[in-house]
Motif scaffolding. Structure first.
Motif, short mmCIF file in Angstrom:
data_model
loop_
_atom_site.label_atom_id
_atom_site.label_comp_id
_atom_site.label_asym_id
_atom_site.label_seq_id
_atom_site.Cartn_x
_atom_site.Cartn_y
_atom_site.Cartn_z
N ASN A 17 16.25 52.38 44.23
CA ASN A 17 16.22 51.87 45.96
C ASN A 17 15.77 50.34 45.57
O ASN A 17 16.29 49.72 46.47
CB ASN A 17 15.29 52.73 46.67
CG ASN A 17 15.78 54.33 46.59
OD1 ASN A 17 16.92 54.42 46.31
ND2 ASN A 17 15.15 55.21 47.17
N ALA A 18 14.94 49.95 44.90
CA ALA A 18 14.40 48.57 44.77
C ALA A 18 15.37 47.81 44.21
O ALA A 18 15.78 46.55 44.73
CB ALA A 18 13.16 48.72 44.12
N LEU A 19 16.07 47.84 43.06
CA LEU A 19 16.70 47.15 42.26
C LEU A 19 18.28 47.32 42.54
O LEU A 19 19.15 46.54 41.89
CB LEU A 19 16.49 47.18 40.78
CG LEU A 19 14.91 47.17 40.68
CD1 LEU A 19 14.77 47.50 39.05
CD2 LEU A 19 14.51 46.02 40.85
N LEU A 54 10.23 57.93 40.03
CA LEU A 54 10.44 56.62 39.25
C LEU A 54 11.80 56.11 39.26
O LEU A 54 11.88 54.79 39.53
CB LEU A 54 9.81 56.52 37.72
CG LEU A 54 9.91 55.05 37.24
CD1 LEU A 54 9.06 54.04 37.86
CD2 LEU A 54 9.22 55.18 35.78
N THR A 103 12.95 55.29 42.80
CA THR A 103 12.34 54.19 43.34
C THR A 103 12.90 52.97 42.66
O THR A 103 13.28 51.93 43.27
CB THR A 103 10.73 53.86 42.63
OG1 THR A 103 10.23 55.25 43.28
CG2 THR A 103 10.12 52.80 43.31
N LEU A 104 13.31 52.86 41.46
CA LEU A 104 13.78 51.67 40.88
C LEU A 104 15.32 51.47 41.41
O LEU A 104 15.76 50.34 41.74
CB LEU A 104 13.94 52.09 39.20
CG LEU A 104 12.67 51.95 38.51
CD1 LEU A 104 12.86 52.33 37.08
CD2 LEU A 104 12.10 50.55 38.63
#
Ligand SMILES: Nc1ncnc2c1ncn2[C@@H]1O[C@H](COP(=O)(O)OP(=O)(O)OP(=O)(O)O)[C@@H](O)[C@H]1O
Ligand SMILES: [Mg+2]
Lengths: 380, 264
Positions: B194-196, B188, B191-192
């Motif tokens: 990489n996304a934000l 998680l 992911t966060l």
């Protein structure tokens, strides 16, 4: 980074093909704008819509949540799988949000109750709580007394350090406030007496009034009320935050008895402190009265003393002092018991601290009234 | 990674922290770059939590400077400081959930106070964060005292993520989680990030986390940051404690697991 661009959802269904273009920043900062658009578009979006996210700049979890609401779980799944122009990171985030929310419906609606039903339920709860309080109090009295007996027989288990520390807190540190307060009340009582008794030409009896009231009632009652506010609350907060922090459970798990460790030193401390404070309160109340008598009635100090010595029996002093340990026992008991009732939260510590002060003041006044009636009947 | 990635977002210079005569940090320097996941490791009581608290401005250092986003938090006027603080998400070692509020209310609080959402909207968003953090749907209505240790960590993460922060400070987030949950937690975070483009300041003892998600590792020892570099460089450093840490039985197991995962 370039300036933030508010996100938007642009929908059109020309040529019979529904298209949804996602543009700009889908972030918490633009939540309000986006929410309006999402709510406006939701009814027009169905499974066949083509989503184009190539102009989507930034997506955060708030934006992902809005997309989820707009497209639904299926739609998000499709968007993640399809070649929509969404960045790698955005895709992973959307997938994470979509997966996390699988199978979670909207929250159930709050229960509706009727007003009459609620009132009855409250009354029922209140009565139930009162009954449980009474039973708990009796249970705790038993627990404490048996622990006192058990430990009392074995001097090796007396916790003198803890006792002395508590004695300092509850006794020594309370002396100034108790002395000041009773001094002032003593002066006020004397003023009242002087004013009322002067009409009968009996203002010299002000001395008796002050001495009687402070030896018998006010000394111990005022002290007990002060101590109830000061010490019962401290006991509840101390034990309560230990409860909230699982410290009491740790004491149990170590094979120790929380009543013995936490309650007995506090109980004994108050049993010693309250009579001493009461004595100080009596003296300083009478001093306050004496000051007024000397200054405004012109009664000299030796005369004041001799009136007390001749007219006021020692039995009044004994009655007053006898009540002190009883009050001490009740205050310490309620303070500690409320502490043990705390569960987990800071709020709970607050609630029980309030409750312990209110209960202990109530009990002190109630027991004092009962004692007054008994003493009157017995002619003490 | 792009040029922006090497930009320093947190800069600590010559930090000295002491409690009474006990010196915790002495001339500590540390740089955290934008967009990286930095693991801070060190023995118990070496001052990792204290370092975290000085960076977010909860402790005033005896001397030295701490700059976050190029600003000295403690020197800023309150309003500006609050603006910066909104860009932090902090998960405290013990969770630090508000004990009188339910889990949902804990997450809703910053959303209402700072993002100015309406209550129903904030609750809906909070439910998403709670789900993201891996809590079951019925956990939202529970009070912190009714949660298990691992659930407290997850709820605290949900609150830390509430405002979609720029920097996430995590103090031992996976301590007390089951291994599956801990792995999901790691993913998680990744992911966060990489996304934000989040920056993550991660205090941890969890070797698996270090091997799977961190970009750089800072080792706290002898009252300062001994080395702050990539995992390979840190593990190769000739220092007894570091050798013991990364090449002891647990370190070996974690590194084998991480390598095995990559080759699959
Ligand atoms: N408020 C405080 N008052 C006094 N000493 C403190 C305080 N906070 C921390 N310390 C001391 O500072 C040192 C570092 O504490 P810190 O909590 O940062 O350790 P840590 O590295 O986070 O350890 P752990 O891995 O066990 O969490 C410890 O020796 C601790 O005793
Ligand atoms: Mg710590």
């Amino acid at each position: 980074m370039s300036a933030a661009v508010s996100g938007a959802a642009v929908f059109d269904d020309r040529e019979g093909v529904a298209r949804l273009r996602l543009v700009g920043d889908w972030t918490l900062a633009h939540h309000a704008v986006l929410l309006g658009q999402v709510n406006g578009l939701r009814s027009r979006i169905d499974a066949r819509v083509m989503v184009d996210a190539s102009e989507l700049r930034v997506l955060d979890t708030a934006g992902a949540a809005l997309l989820l609401r707009l497209l639904g779980g299926e739609g998000v799944h499709k968007l993640v799988g399809s070649d929509s122009g969404l960045s790698e990171g955005g895709r992973a985030l959307l997938a994470a949000v979509g997966d996390a929310m699988v199978g979670r419906g909207a929250a159930p609606a709050a229960r509706k109750g009727s007003a009459v039903g609620d009132v009855l339920a409250h009354i029922g709860e209140g009565v139930g709580t009162f009954w449980r309080h009474a039973v708990d109090l009796l249970g705790f009295v038993g627990l404490t007394l048996s622990a006192m007996l058990r430990v009392g027989l074995r001097p090796s288990r007396w916790r003198l350090t803890s006792l002395v520390a508590n004695l300092e807190q509850t006794g020594l540190h309370a002396v100034p406030i108790v002395a000041l307060l009773t001094f002032l009340v003593g002066a006020v009582v004397a003023f009242l007496g002087a004013t009322v008794l002067a009409d009968f030409g009996a203002s010299v009896f002000t001395v008796n009034l002050v001495a009687f009231s402070f030896l018998r009632e006010f000394g111990v009652l005022l002290t007990a009320i002060l101590v109830a506010g000061r010490t019962a609350s401290a006991y509840t907060a101390q034990i309560g935050s230990m409860r909230a922090n699982e410290e009491v459970d740790a004491i149990r798990a170590l094979g120790l008895d929380p009543v013995e460790l936490l309650v007995l030193p506090r109980m004994w401390a108050l049993l010693f402190a309250l009579p001493m404070l009461t004595f100080i309160a009596m003296i300083s109340g009478i001093l306050g009265g004496m000051l007024v008598c000397v200054l405004s009635l012109g009664i000299p100090v030796p005369m004041f003393m001799s009136i007390i010595a001749n007219d006021v029996g020692v039995s009044h002093f004994i009655v007053g002092m006898a009540k002190a340990p009883i009050f001490a026992f009740l205050i310490a008991l309620i303070g500690c018991m409320e502490g043990f009732k705390v569960e987990g939260s800071a709020q709970s510590v607050g609630t029980h601290t309030t409750s312990s002060v209110v209960q202990s003041i109530f009990v002190v006044i109630l027991v004092n009234a009962i004692a007054a009636m008994i003493c009157m009947e017995m002619g003490w | 990674m792009s040029a922006a990635a090497s930009e320093t977002i947190i800069q600590v210079r010559g930090l000295v922290n002491r409690f009474g005569t006990h010196v915790v940090h002495e001339n500590l320097d540390l740089d955290v770059r934008r967009g990286e996941i930095l693991s801070v490791v060190g023995g118990s009581g070496t001052g990792k939590s204290v370092l975290l608290r000085s960076i977010i401005g909860l402790i005033r250092a005896a001397s030295g400077s701490v700059r976050v986003f190029g600003e000295d938090l403690l020197a800023l006027p309150a309003a500006q400081r609050s603006l910066l603080e909104r860009r932090f998400g902090v998960l405290f070692q013990k969770g630090a959930l508000f004990s009188s509020l339910t889990v949902t209310e804990n997450v809703v609080l910053p959303l209402i106070e700072h993002a100015r959402l309406s209550r129903p909207e904030a609750i809906r968003l909070a439910e998403v964060k709670i789900a993201l953090a891996g809590l079951p749907a019925n956990a939202g209505d529970k009070y912190p005292s009714e949660l298990s240790g691992g659930m407290i960590k997850r709820a605290a993460l949900a609150r830390a993520l509430a405002l979609d922060p720029d920097i996430l400070f995590l103090d031992e987030p996976t301590a007390g989680l089951d291994p599956i949950g801990a792995a999901a937690f790691d993913q998680l975070i990744l992911t966060l990030r990489n996304a934000l483009g989040l920056t993550v300041f991660l205090v941890t003892h969890d070797l698996d986390t270090i091997y799977t998600i961190t970009d750089r590792v800072a080792v706290l020892a002898q009252k300062r940051v001994l080395i702050n570099d990539s995992l390979a460089a840190v593990a190769a450093l000739d220092d007894d404690w570091i050798q013991e840490y990364f090449h002891g039985p647990r370190g070996r197991a974690a590194s084998v697991a991480a390598v095995g995962e990559e080759s699959h």
